[in-house]
Scaffold this motif. Sequence first.
Motif, PDB file in Angstrom:
ATOM      1  N   LEU A  72      -0.746   3.473   2.279  1.00 47.21           N
ATOM      2  CA  LEU A  72      -1.107   4.888   2.351  1.00 47.21           C
ATOM      3  C   LEU A  72      -0.585   5.513   3.642  1.00 47.21           C
ATOM      4  O   LEU A  72      -0.025   6.622   3.631  1.00 47.21           O
ATOM      5  N   ALA A  73      -0.736   4.805   4.752  1.00 46.82           N
ATOM      6  CA  ALA A  73      -0.252   5.315   6.040  1.00 46.82           C
ATOM      7  C   ALA A  73       1.271   5.494   6.015  1.00 46.82           C
ATOM      8  O   ALA A  73       1.786   6.494   6.533  1.00 46.82           O
ATOM      9  N   ARG A  74       1.974   4.563   5.416  1.00 42.52           N
ATOM     10  CA  ARG A  74       3.436   4.700   5.303  1.00 42.52           C
ATOM     11  C   ARG A  74       3.804   5.910   4.450  1.00 42.52           C
ATOM     12  O   ARG A  74       4.715   6.660   4.780  1.00 42.52           O
ATOM     13  N   GLU A  75       3.094   6.090   3.332  1.00 41.54           N
ATOM     14  CA  GLU A  75       3.358   7.233   2.455  1.00 41.54           C
ATOM     15  C   GLU A  75       3.183   8.550   3.199  1.00 41.54           C
ATOM     16  O   GLU A  75       3.884   9.521   2.926  1.00 41.54           O
ATOM     17  N   ALA A  92       2.971   7.351  12.329  1.00 45.19           N
ATOM     18  CA  ALA A  92       3.712   6.694  13.407  1.00 45.19           C
ATOM     19  C   ALA A  92       3.163   5.291  13.669  1.00 45.19           C
ATOM     20  O   ALA A  92       3.916   4.336  13.834  1.00 45.19           O
ATOM     21  N   TYR A  93       1.849   5.173  13.721  1.00 45.57           N
ATOM     22  CA  TYR A  93       1.214   3.873  13.904  1.00 45.57           C
ATOM     23  C   TYR A  93      -0.258   3.971  13.518  1.00 45.57           C
ATOM     24  O   TYR A  93      -0.791   5.064  13.339  1.00 45.57           O
ATOM     25  N   ILE A  94      -0.871   2.811  13.372  1.00 49.16           N
ATOM     26  CA  ILE A  94      -2.279   2.719  12.998  1.00 49.16           C
ATOM     27  C   ILE A  94      -3.026   2.024  14.122  1.00 49.16           C
ATOM     28  O   ILE A  94      -2.550   1.032  14.677  1.00 49.16           O
ATOM     29  N   LYS A  95      -4.214   2.541  14.424  1.00 47.99           N
ATOM     30  CA  LYS A  95      -5.080   1.916  15.420  1.00 47.99           C
ATOM     31  C   LYS A  95      -6.341   1.402  14.736  1.00 47.99           C
ATOM     32  O   LYS A  95      -6.800   1.977  13.752  1.00 47.99           O
TER      33      LYS A  95
END
Length: 163
Positions: free
Chosen positions: A121-124, A128-131
């Motif tokens: 989902l974050a890529r879609e 930039a990045y996940i924390k």
Amino acid sequence: YFRKEIMNKDKEGYVVGRCLCAKRLVANAKRVAEIQELASQLALKDLKISENLFWMKVLGQPNFFVVTCHYGSTGKIVAMACIGFLQTFTGLIGYIEDVIVREDHRGKGMGERMMRELICLAREKGTAYIKLTIHPTNVAANKLYEKVGFQRLDTSAYWLNLQ
């Protein structure tokens, strides 16, 4: 209230799906009760989560998503994980929170499946990045996050309780 194309059942009968419509989820008292049961495992004291208004405030946010894992013929929610997105000067950042698996369903790969769905989902969304943060003594969770590609940072985390 789940996107059908990303719901897939594994050989043990677990199904992972993204919650897309907060109103339909909150209108389902059974689902709310299942999520409340999961949320009670969080290490927060006196957490009051029984009001539907609360769920609408949380789930109704435009940049907040919940991934759930259902089990068996009843489709009971036995695990969930959340991600919220915030646009900053450095790009869109994802924040993973509240990764919860019922104790009697742990060790069956649901955490990994949910994390991979959140990463997808974050890529879609072009993140930039996940924390995420986890207590250093939570060995199983630390192993899971490293397994799916997270890197441990040498940083100090701070928290200010405003309540």
